[in-house]
Write a protein that holds these residues in place. Structure first.
Motif, mmCIF file in Angstrom:
data_model
loop_
_atom_site.group_PDB
_atom_site.id
_atom_site.type_symbol
_atom_site.label_atom_id
_atom_site.label_comp_id
_atom_site.label_asym_id
_atom_site.label_seq_id
_atom_site.Cartn_x
_atom_site.Cartn_y
_atom_site.Cartn_z
ATOM 1 N N ARG A 123 0.691 -1.192 -0.014
ATOM 2 C CA ARG A 123 0.105 0.103 0.126
ATOM 3 C C ARG A 123 0.792 1.323 -0.033
ATOM 4 N NH1 ARG A 123 -2.487 3.701 3.096
ATOM 5 N NH2 ARG A 123 -4.428 4.354 2.743
ATOM 6 N N PHE A 124 1.696 1.363 0.911
ATOM 7 C CA PHE A 124 2.558 2.577 1.140
ATOM 8 C C PHE A 124 3.421 3.084 -0.186
ATOM 9 C CE2 PHE A 124 6.931 4.584 1.833
ATOM 10 C CZ PHE A 124 6.573 5.718 2.181
ATOM 11 N N VAL A 180 0.477 4.403 -2.932
ATOM 12 C CA VAL A 180 -0.012 5.466 -2.540
ATOM 13 C C VAL A 180 1.011 6.686 -2.958
ATOM 14 C CG1 VAL A 180 -1.064 6.908 -0.643
ATOM 15 C CG2 VAL A 180 -1.808 4.655 -1.083
ATOM 16 N N PHE A 181 2.218 6.531 -2.223
ATOM 17 C CA PHE A 181 3.202 7.427 -2.309
ATOM 18 C C PHE A 181 3.658 7.766 -3.781
ATOM 19 C CE2 PHE A 181 7.634 8.524 -2.449
ATOM 20 C CZ PHE A 181 7.712 9.538 -1.763
ATOM 21 N N PHE A 231 1.079 9.690 -5.693
ATOM 22 C CA PHE A 231 1.172 11.144 -5.422
ATOM 23 C C PHE A 231 2.375 11.863 -6.177
ATOM 24 C CE2 PHE A 231 2.507 14.577 -2.665
ATOM 25 C CZ PHE A 231 1.769 15.572 -2.913
ATOM 26 N N PHE A 241 -4.526 8.468 -6.989
ATOM 27 C CA PHE A 241 -4.025 8.500 -5.835
ATOM 28 C C PHE A 241 -5.086 8.578 -4.593
ATOM 29 C CE2 PHE A 241 -3.161 12.082 -2.596
ATOM 30 C CZ PHE A 241 -2.119 11.196 -1.742
ATOM 31 N N GLY A 242 -6.304 9.367 -4.779
ATOM 32 C CA GLY A 242 -7.501 9.460 -4.204
ATOM 33 C C GLY A 242 -7.855 7.935 -3.696
ATOM 34 N N ASP A 299 -6.674 5.226 -3.960
ATOM 35 C CA ASP A 299 -5.523 4.195 -3.365
ATOM 36 C C ASP A 299 -5.641 4.550 -1.964
ATOM 37 O OD1 ASP A 299 -5.201 2.935 -5.915
ATOM 38 O OD2 ASP A 299 -3.354 4.026 -6.291
ATOM 39 N N LEU A 300 -5.742 6.018 -1.361
ATOM 40 C CA LEU A 300 -5.386 6.341 -0.197
ATOM 41 C C LEU A 300 -6.472 6.260 0.627
ATOM 42 C CD1 LEU A 300 -3.639 8.130 1.563
ATOM 43 C CD2 LEU A 300 -4.976 10.179 0.877
#
Length: 592
Positions: A208-209, A212-213, A216, A312-313, A315-316
């Motif tokens: 996940r990290f 998401v990162f 962005f 991004f939204g 996934d976040l």
């Protein structure tokens, strides 16, 4: 192989006894009796603790007896331990210190060691544990798959939308068209370097990290491209955008592997591969319409920035962690907080990053596999050629449909749908063949034979070469209807996906515990080809003409067809001599 390679092979053999019948170590047999599932170079320490537990008659918990009745759960634990040993930072040989331990502090002595440390390691609660990603509801897994499919599509889409703007960019900054194409090449070059960062990060911190990162960072750099005041800013931001965009290409397939079992994983990976290849072919006509409108070339980058922020939204907010070792880290954290027992931990928490091992696993080993393994080397050359042609088509199609047939930039991108349809046909064909593959797998005691993957690849190679000849000799004259070269995309698209997907599966099946390193080498080589091919394509087509340039490429494609044919016949023998490809022992011959 070095000592780290041998440790990883030992761990994988211990974790996958069904793949290596007759080669299970004594340590692993002991593990199955004690259900501790210790498999690694550190197995001597762990198994010694297991022996102590047996000798003192330590009673096992009910959940342990349940595990003995559930081979699925036992297999998952063994796989996680193998992943733990294969993760960057597990072996800390470079951090051994001869300095004496410092005082504990506060006038207190060192506390005693944890008794039976393995008892403090959290595991999943049986094969039906709802926290395991493979046990999530199907609707949830499909929703995550669709969301990550869109994320991957955005990354691939962005790689080629710039191709529609190269002439406008070159005119705006007063440079040649060839220099403008560097915006495309630099982005794909980022694909080659990014996985060296994202792959080990996904092993350490979970899936996940980095996803998401990276989305962005990707979106930020697309805004930077759209607002760039000079060419060097545009090119550098395209490169770093490609580095961030490579994360979904490197990690999403691993997410599917986390969520889907052997019966459904093939379909998921096929859909993922189609997004990787269809994305670059969907972008040119959209970019063409944008460039031809009042919006101008900068809006090709604003568009993908908006798409990136949307990904991004999603996934976040909605993406959950799927990497089982990291799921257990979250579980251990909650148990520590609620029980106040600070000895509870997950195996993943024992890892510390070691720079020397990081270099070895992500640079040294992939290079050694690439140069020493004929299977990886020649399949990587083949895949680099077809991947390079995927991006070469971004300059070849405009020559045929815009310069020869006089289409506008937007309409001239529509013929790419011929290739997209060809990829859909290849995907459907592979999916239809899955039941047959599953039957052969079951008949062979679920032991995969890598060469079973090659027949569709051979068919794809023939179709790909045919499509190149068709495209060249039907597209170099304006008096031939535009639909004729468009239809050639059915064959090239079919060949692209069939070759790529089956070659990737063959490498995974052949190298198992070293598949990540083999794929890393393959990704690096093919991404370099994808970056370089567009740079010389215009010169080649202008010098030779569409017909003879395509003939040259078609002849190269024909020369590469024997690669899977040779591996189909001699692949097993080659793997027997390999230092990295595990092979099954030959069955003993009956005595006369």
């Amino acid at each position: 192989m070095d000592i780290v390679d041998r440790d990883l092979e030992k761990a994988e053999r211990g974790a996958s006894p069904k793949r290596f019948p007759g080669q299970v170590s004594e340590e692993h047999e002991h593990v199955q009796r004690t259900t501790t599932s210790s498999t690694s170079s550190s197995g001597s320490t762990t198994s010694s603790r297991s022996v102590i537990r047996e000798e003192i008659g330590m009673s096992r918990m009910n959940t342990q007896r349940d595990l003995e009745r559930h081979p699925t759960e036992l297999s998952r634990i063994q796989t996680q331990r193998s992943q733990h040993m294969g993760t960057v930072g597990r072996s800390l040989t470079s951090r051994e210190s001869k300095k004496p331990l410092p005082k504990f502090g506060g006038g207190k002595p060192y506390p005693p060691d944890l008794p039976a440390q393995e008892e403090y390691v959290v595991e999943f609660d049986g094969p039906d544990d709802p926290s395991h990603p493979q046990n999530w509801p199907l609707k949830k897994k499909i929703a995550i798959a669709v969301m990550l499919g869109y994320t991957t599509l955005v990354s691939a889409f962005t790689s080629s939308i710039f191709s529609a703007a190269t002439e406008a960019v070159a005119e705006y900054f007063a440079v040649s068209t060839e220099v403008g194409i560097l915006g495309l090449s630099f982005y794909v070059l980022g694909f080659a370097t990014g996985p060296l960062i994202w792959a080990p990060l996904s092993e350490l911190k979970g899936r996940r990290f980095p996803l998401v990162f990276s989305m962005f960072g990707f979106s930020i750099f697309q805004v930077a491209v759209a607002t760039g005041k000079d060419l060097q800013t545009v090119l550098l931001c395209r490169f770093f955008g490609g580095v961030f965009a490579s994360c979904p290409l490197a990690v999403v397939a691993a997410v599917f592997s986390d969520m889907f079992d052997n019966e459904t994983r093939g379909l998921a990976v096929t859909v993922f591969s189609m997004t990787v290849f269809a994305g670059p072919l969907m972008a040119p006509f959209i970019g063409g319409f944008i460039v031809d409108s009042y919006l101008g070339w900068r809006w090709t980058e604003y568009l993908v920035a908006i798409m990136g922020f949307f990904a991004f939204g999603l996934d976040l907010i909605f993406l959950e962690e799927t990497y089982p070792p990291v799921v257990l880290v979250d579980k251990a954290s909650e148990l520590r907080r609620r029980t106040k027992n600070w000895g509870i931990h997950a195996k993943q928490e024992e890892i510390e990053v070691d720079f020397r091992e990081l270099v070895s696993k992500n640079f040294s080993r992939p290079l050694r596999i690439l140069v020493s393994e004929p299977i990886v080397l020649f399949l990587s050359i083949y895949m680099a050629f077809i991947y390079g042609l995927l991006y070469l088509f971004l300059t070849a199609y405009p020559i045929v449909f815009q310069q020869i047939h006089g289409f506008s930039g937007g309409v001239g991108g529509l013929p790419y749908f011929g290739m997209i349809i060809g990829m859909l046909i290849a995907g459907v064909t592979i999916v239809i063949g899955q039941p047959s593959y599953a039957r052969k797998l079951a008949a062979n005691n679920n032991v995969p034979i890598p060469e079973w993957r090659l027949p569709p690849m051979i068919a794809g190679g023939v179709a790909f070469a045919l499509g190149l000849f068709w495209f060249g000799w039907s597209g170099y004259r304006a008096d031939v209807h535009w639909i004729v070269p468009t239809l050639s995309g059915l064959f090239t698209g079919y060949g692209l996906l069939a070759i790529f997907l089956q070659a990737l599966n063959y490498i995974v099946d052949a190298y198992l515990m070293f598949a990540a390193s083999a794929i890393a080498a393959n990704t690096f080589l093919r991404s370099l080809a994808g970056a370089v091919f567009p740079l010389f394509s215009i010169y080649m087509f202008n010098a030779l003409g569409v017909n003879w340039a395509s003939t040259l490429l078609g002849c190269v494609a024909i020369l590469l067809i024997p690669i899977p044919v040779i591996f189909l016949k001699y692949g097993a023998r080659i793997r027997e001599k390999s230092k990295f490809a595990p092979t099954l022992p030959k069955p003993p011959q009956a005595e006369e």
